[in-house]
Motif scaffolding. Structure first.
Motif, short mmCIF file in Angstrom:
data_model
loop_
_atom_site.label_atom_id
_atom_site.label_comp_id
_atom_site.label_asym_id
_atom_site.label_seq_id
_atom_site.Cartn_x
_atom_site.Cartn_y
_atom_site.Cartn_z
N THR A 178 0.83 -1.43 0.06
CA THR A 178 -0.02 -0.05 0.09
C THR A 178 0.88 1.28 -0.16
OG1 THR A 178 -1.63 -1.25 1.24
CG2 THR A 178 -1.81 1.13 1.16
N VAL A 179 2.17 1.16 0.87
CA VAL A 179 2.78 2.27 0.77
C VAL A 179 3.35 2.47 -0.64
CG1 VAL A 179 5.05 3.14 1.42
CG2 VAL A 179 3.52 2.08 3.32
N THR A 180 3.95 1.59 -1.43
CA THR A 180 4.19 1.50 -2.67
C THR A 180 3.45 2.04 -3.62
OG1 THR A 180 5.98 -0.21 -2.31
CG2 THR A 180 5.31 0.16 -4.74
N ALA A 181 2.32 1.63 -3.34
CA ALA A 181 1.00 2.23 -4.50
C ALA A 181 0.84 3.53 -4.01
CB ALA A 181 -0.24 1.28 -4.22
N TYR A 182 0.73 3.74 -3.10
CA TYR A 182 0.25 5.52 -2.74
C TYR A 182 1.49 6.24 -2.98
CZ TYR A 182 -0.53 9.73 -0.10
OH TYR A 182 -1.11 10.89 0.31
N VAL A 183 2.93 5.93 -2.92
CA VAL A 183 3.75 6.81 -3.44
C VAL A 183 3.85 6.99 -5.14
CG1 VAL A 183 6.42 6.90 -3.61
CG2 VAL A 183 5.52 6.21 -1.22
N ALA A 184 3.40 5.77 -5.50
CA ALA A 184 3.42 5.54 -7.09
C ALA A 184 2.72 6.71 -7.55
CB ALA A 184 2.98 4.33 -7.51
N THR A 185 1.70 7.14 -6.86
CA THR A 185 0.48 8.23 -7.46
C THR A 185 1.33 9.66 -7.57
OG1 THR A 185 -0.30 8.94 -5.18
CG2 THR A 185 -1.45 6.93 -6.27
N GLY A 186 2.39 9.64 -6.91
CA GLY A 186 3.10 10.77 -6.92
C GLY A 186 2.55 12.19 -5.81
N GLU A 187 1.22 11.54 -5.37
CA GLU A 187 0.68 12.77 -4.45
C GLU A 187 1.46 13.15 -3.18
OE1 GLU A 187 -3.54 12.74 -3.14
OE2 GLU A 187 -2.53 11.93 -1.18
#
Length: 204
Positions: free
Chosen positions: A135-144
Motif C-alpha cells: 500500500t505504501v508503494t502504491a500510494y507513493v507511485a501516485t506522486g501525491e
C-alpha cells in the motif's frame, strides 16, 4: 479551503528558499518557530511582489502566508520530493502518530504598504494507519505524497491512511481557519470583510 470558506483568493507562489529560511531559525526556539518563520517569509515576499506588480490589489488587502512541516521523533520534515524519501517517511510513520505543525502569517496592506502583521503556529496530532508495504508503494507511485508536507494529504488519496486527527483539520489541509480568524482580529479585520460578495447564498 478558502474558496469553500467563502473567499475568492488571489494566489501567488512565493518561491522562497525554504531550507535557507529554516536554517536562520534558532533551534532552541522550537519547531513551531520554524514553520512560523517560513510563513512570514512567504507572506513578505508576496506582499512586496503585490505592491510592485498589482497596485490595485495592494490598495486594500490581506496577504496570508502558510507553511507546514511534520514533527516526529524530534525531527521536522517537509516535502520529501523523491519517491525514496516518501517511502522511507511512510515506513517510519505507519501505525504511529506525529504532529503536523502549520505556521500562519497575515499582513494587512493599505495603499501598497504593510500596516500590520500577525503570526502564529498550530499543532495537530495525526494518527497514521498501519498500512503494508504494498500500500505504501502504491500510494507513493501516485506522486501525491512527493510535494506535500509529511508525505501525506488529508483531503486526497492520503486520507485513506489517516485513522484520525486531534486538532484543526483545516490546518492539516494547509490553512487553519480558526488561527487565521484570530490573526485577522489582531489586525482589525473581520472574517466577513474577506468573504466573496459575488458568491451565491446557500439555499436549504
Amino acid at each position: 479551503m478558502l474558496i469553500d470558506a467563502g473567499v475568492d483568493p488571489v494566489v501567488r507562489v512565493s518561491d522562497v528558499d525554504e531550507d535557507a529560511v529554516a536554517a536562520t531559525v534558532d533551534p532552541s526556539s522550537g519547531p513551531g518557530a520554524v514553520v512560523t518563520a517560513l510563513a512570514e517569509a512567504k507572506a513578505r515576499v508576496v506582499a512586496d511582489r503585490v505592491a510592485a506588480e498589482d497596485p490595485d490589489i495592494a490598495e486594500d488587502c490581506v496577504v496570508i502566508g502558510c507553511d507546514s512541516m511534520l514533527f516526529h521523533d524530534g525531527e521536522l520534515t517537509g516535502k520529501p520530493h523523491t519517491a525514496a524519501a516518501a517511502t522511507a517517511q511512510w515506513h517510519r510513520l505507519r501505525g504511529r502518530s506525529a504532529e503536523l505543525l502549520t505556521g500562519h502569517s497575515v499582513l494587512r496592506m493599505t495603499a501598497g504598504v504593510v500596516v500590520g502583521t500577525a503570526s502564529a503556529s498550530t499543532s495537530t496530532t495525526v494518527r497514521f494507519a498501519d498500512i503494508d508495504d504494498a500500500t505504501v508503494t502504491a500510494y507513493v507511485a501516485t506522486g501525491e505524497p512527493l510535494e506535500v508536507a509529511g508525505a501525506f494529504t488529508l483531503d486526497g488519496r492520503g486520507g485513506w491512511f489517516v485513522d484520525g486527527i486531534d486538532g484543526d483539520h483545516s490546518a492539516v489541509i494547509g490553512i487553519g481557519l480558526s488561527v487565521v480568524r484570530g490573526l485577522f482580529a489582531r489586525l482589525g479585520v473581520a472574517v466577513a470583510d474577506v468573504w466573496d460578495s459575488a458568491a451565491p447564498d446557500v439555499q436549504q
